[in-house]
Design an enzyme around this catalytic site. Structure first.
Site, PDB file in Angstrom:
ATOM      1  N   ARG A   6      16.562 -18.583  -6.541  1.00  0.00           N
ATOM      2  CA  ARG A   6      16.993 -19.875  -7.097  1.00  0.00           C
ATOM      3  C   ARG A   6      18.277 -20.274  -6.396  1.00  0.00           C
ATOM      4  O   ARG A   6      19.317 -19.638  -6.571  1.00  0.00           O
ATOM      5  CB  ARG A   6      17.211 -19.743  -8.610  1.00  0.00           C
ATOM      6  CG  ARG A   6      17.278 -21.071  -9.351  1.00  0.00           C
ATOM      7  CD  ARG A   6      17.297 -20.838 -10.863  1.00  0.00           C
ATOM      8  NE  ARG A   6      17.239 -22.069 -11.619  1.00  0.00           N
ATOM      9  CZ  ARG A   6      16.117 -22.700 -11.972  1.00  0.00           C
ATOM     10  NH1 ARG A   6      14.948 -22.206 -11.623  1.00  0.00           N
ATOM     11  NH2 ARG A   6      16.157 -23.812 -12.671  1.00  0.00           N
ATOM     12  N   ARG A  57      21.345 -22.705  -5.784  1.00  0.00           N
ATOM     13  CA  ARG A  57      22.134 -23.745  -6.444  1.00  0.00           C
ATOM     14  C   ARG A  57      23.500 -23.812  -5.774  1.00  0.00           C
ATOM     15  O   ARG A  57      23.999 -22.804  -5.269  1.00  0.00           O
ATOM     16  CB  ARG A  57      22.326 -23.432  -7.944  1.00  0.00           C
ATOM     17  CG  ARG A  57      21.054 -23.529  -8.784  1.00  0.00           C
ATOM     18  CD  ARG A  57      20.579 -24.973  -8.892  1.00  0.00           C
ATOM     19  NE  ARG A  57      19.402 -25.165  -9.725  1.00  0.00           N
ATOM     20  CZ  ARG A  57      18.155 -25.207  -9.271  1.00  0.00           C
ATOM     21  NH1 ARG A  57      17.919 -25.005  -7.982  1.00  0.00           N
ATOM     22  NH2 ARG A  57      17.140 -25.442 -10.078  1.00  0.00           N
ATOM     23  N   CYS A 106      21.439 -34.201 -11.347  1.00  0.00           N
ATOM     24  CA  CYS A 106      21.499 -34.680  -9.965  1.00  0.00           C
ATOM     25  C   CYS A 106      21.030 -36.128  -9.944  1.00  0.00           C
ATOM     26  O   CYS A 106      19.894 -36.421 -10.279  1.00  0.00           O
ATOM     27  CB  CYS A 106      20.602 -33.826  -9.084  1.00  0.00           C
ATOM     28  SG  CYS A 106      20.803 -34.240  -7.363  1.00  0.00           S
ATOM     29  N   GLU A 159      27.952 -26.832 -11.370  1.00  0.00           N
ATOM     30  CA  GLU A 159      26.736 -26.358 -10.694  1.00  0.00           C
ATOM     31  C   GLU A 159      25.772 -27.515 -10.519  1.00  0.00           C
ATOM     32  O   GLU A 159      25.720 -28.418 -11.346  1.00  0.00           O
ATOM     33  CB  GLU A 159      26.124 -25.258 -11.571  1.00  0.00           C
ATOM     34  CG  GLU A 159      24.783 -24.722 -11.131  1.00  0.00           C
ATOM     35  CD  GLU A 159      23.581 -25.322 -11.858  1.00  0.00           C
ATOM     36  OE1 GLU A 159      22.454 -24.930 -11.528  1.00  0.00           O
ATOM     37  OE2 GLU A 159      23.760 -26.199 -12.737  1.00  0.00           O
TER      38      GLU A 159
END
Length: 411
Positions: A171, A173, A81, A124
Site C-alpha cells: 500500500r 501512500r 484526494c 497522509e
C-alpha cells in the site's frame, strides 16, 4: 516530556489514533469524521464505539468553527484526494479560498485561524497527490507546500509502501510531516542539509531507513503568490518535479528519488488468514467461478459504447488466486460483497477459493481484530472502511520516532 495532544481530522475508523496512541506518546483531544455522501455515518459510529463519543465531532468540518477545535500539539489526518486549485474571492482579492467542498482548505483554515498553532502536522494521502492534476503535474502539492510554508511550517515527505518495511500489504501512500518554526525540531531541520535530513537525520528516514538512487537532488523555488502558482505551475504538462522524497523550507523544495532499505522479516498474506473460521458465504461457488476467471484473465476484445461506437479493449491478467507467500495487493474500497470482480482478493484454501473476510482485511491494515465489527455495519461496509484506511504500523513507527526526536532536541 508528557504526551502530545492530537487533533485528528478525517478520522475514518481511527487509523491515525490507533497508531499514535499505541506508540504510548500521544492522546487525541478532538476528532472529526463526516461522510458527505451518506445519511448514516457508519465510520463515525465505529469510531465512537471504539474510542467513546467524548470530544468527537460528526459534523462537516467546513461548518465547524475553528473556535470549537481545542488547542493541540499535532494535527493529523488522511484528507480526501481532490482538486486543490486556488481561487480568489472577488470581494477580497487577498481572501484565498479553494473550491467549496475541497477539504484541504479546512486544514488550512484551522491552521490560519488558530492563535496557538499546532507545533507539528502529520498528514497522509494517495501517492498520486505528487503528480496531480494531469494537466499541471505537481501543482496540487506545490500549492500545499507553499501554503504550509506561508503558515510557518517546514515540510518533509516520503512515499512509503508498507510492504517494503515488512508489513502485510503493498500500500503506497505519501506521508508528510510539518514542523512549525517555533519548534526546536524546525531549527534542527533548518541547519541540516536537505540530503542529510532525507537520508539520515529526518524523522521519516529514521523511522523508515532509505538509500538514495544515483540521481542528483533536484531543487527549485515555489513562487509565493498562490493564485498565480495555481494557474501557472508546470504548464507544459511535463512530469511532476516532486520525487518520492523531499523537503520544503522557506519556499525552496529539495527532492530526491530514494529506495527503501530493509532486510528484516516480512509478514505475508498467509500470516493474516483465519484458519477454518471464515464464513461460508466468502466461498466462491462453481457457478460463479467462470465469471471470476474471465474478469481476472487477460482480454483482447471488441467492445461497444452506449452510442454504438466500437473499440478494441485489452488488459493483462491478474494473479488468480492471490499469492499467499507475499504481502497482499492493495485493498480497495470495493473489496466486500459477493459479486465477481477483477480487483477483489481471492485466496486458495483446502475447501476451495474464497474472498477475504473483514477480519483479514483489518489485519492487512494492522488494525486490531474486529475493530470495525458493530451491529448494523455490514461486511461490505467493513471492507469499504479498510479500503479507505491506512496501515496503522506506518503511523505508529513515524509517531514513535517523531516523539523521540522532539524529546532529544528539547533537552
Amino acid at each position: 516530556m508528557q504526551q502530545l495532544k492530537v487533533c485528528e481530522l478525517f478520522a475514518g475508523v481511527g487509523g491515525f489514533r490507533l497508531g499514535l496512541e499505541n506508540s504510548g506518546h500521544y492522546t487525541v483531544v478532538w476528532s472529526n469524521q463526516w461522510e458527505p455522501s451518506t445519511k448514516a455515518q457508519h465510520a463515525s459510529l465505529v469510531y465512537e464505539a471504539k474510542f467513546g463519543p467524548k470530544n468527537h465531532s460528526n459534523i462537516n468540518i467546513e461548518e465547524v468553527p475553528t473556535s470549537e477545535v481545542p488547542d493541540h500539539d499535532i494535527l493529523v489526518g488522511g484528507f480526501p484526494c481532490q482538486d486543490y486549485s486556488v481561487a480568489t474571492t472577488l470581494k477580497n482579492s487577498k481572501g484565498l479560498i479553494g473550491k467549496k467542498g475541497v477539504l484541504w482548505w479546512s486544514i488550512h483554515r484551522i491552521l490560519s485561524e488558530k492563535k496557538v498553532k499546532p507545533k507539528y502536522l502529520f498528514l497522509e494521502n494517495v501517492d498520486r497527490l505528487l503528480k496531480s492534476p494531469s494537466n499541471q503535474r505537481g501543482r496540487d502539492f506545490a500549492v500545499m507546500l507553499r501554503s504550509l510554508n506561508d503558515l510557518g511550517y517546514a515540510v518533509e515527505w516520503r512515499v512509503i509502501n508498507a510492504a517494503d518495511y515488512g508489513m502485510p500489504q503493498r500500500r503506497r501512500r505519501v506521508f508528510f510531516l510539518g514542523y512549525h518554526k517555533s519548534t526546536a525540531l524546525y531549527k534542527k531541520f533548518k541547519v541540516s542539509t536537505p540530503k542529510e535530513w532525507l537520508l539520515e537525520h529526518g524523522v521519516i528516514s529514521s523511522a523508515f531507513p532509505t538509500q538514495s538512487t544515483a540521481q542528483n537532488m533536484d531543487s527549485f523555488f515555489i513562487e509565493e503568490d498562490l493564485v498565480s502558482l495555481s494557474n501557472a505551475f508546470n504548464p507544459d504538462k511535463g512530469l511532476s518535479p516532486f520525487l518520492n522524497s523531499g523537503v520544503c523550507i522557506d519556499g525552496t523544495v529539495s527532492t530526491l528519488k530514494t529506495n527503501p532499505s530493509y532486510d528484516e522479516d516480512c509478514t505475508v498474506l498467509s500470516d493474516v488468514l483465519e484458519n477454518g473460521s471464515a464464513s461460508e458465504d466468502l466461498f466462491i461457488s462453481d457457478a460463479d467461478l467462470p465469471k471470476w476467471e474471465y474478469l481476472k484473465g487477460s482480454k483482447k476484445e471488441v467492445r461497444k459504447t452506449k452510442a454504438g461506437f466500437e473499440y478494441n479493449y485489452s488488459e493483462g491478467s491478474m494473479v488468480f488466486p492471490d499469492a499467499l507467500n507475499q504481502p497482499s495487493r492493495t485493498i480497495i474500497t470495493g473489496e466486500g460483497g459477493k459479486s465477481p470482480s477483477r480487483f477483489k482478493h481471492v485466496i486458495p484454501t483446502r475447501r476451495g477459493l474464497r474472498r477475504l473476510s473483514p477480519l483479514e482485511l483489518e489485519r492487512l491494515n494492522m488494525f486490531p481484530d474486529n475493530h470495525t465489527k458493530l451491529e448494523g455495519i455490514s461486511d461490505t461496509k467493513r471492507a469499504f472502511f479498510m479500503g479507505n484506511a491506512l496501515v496503522v504500523g506506518v503511523v505508529k513507527k513515524i509517531g514513535a520516532v517523531l516523539f523521540q526526536k522532539i524529546k532529544e532536541v528539547e533537552k
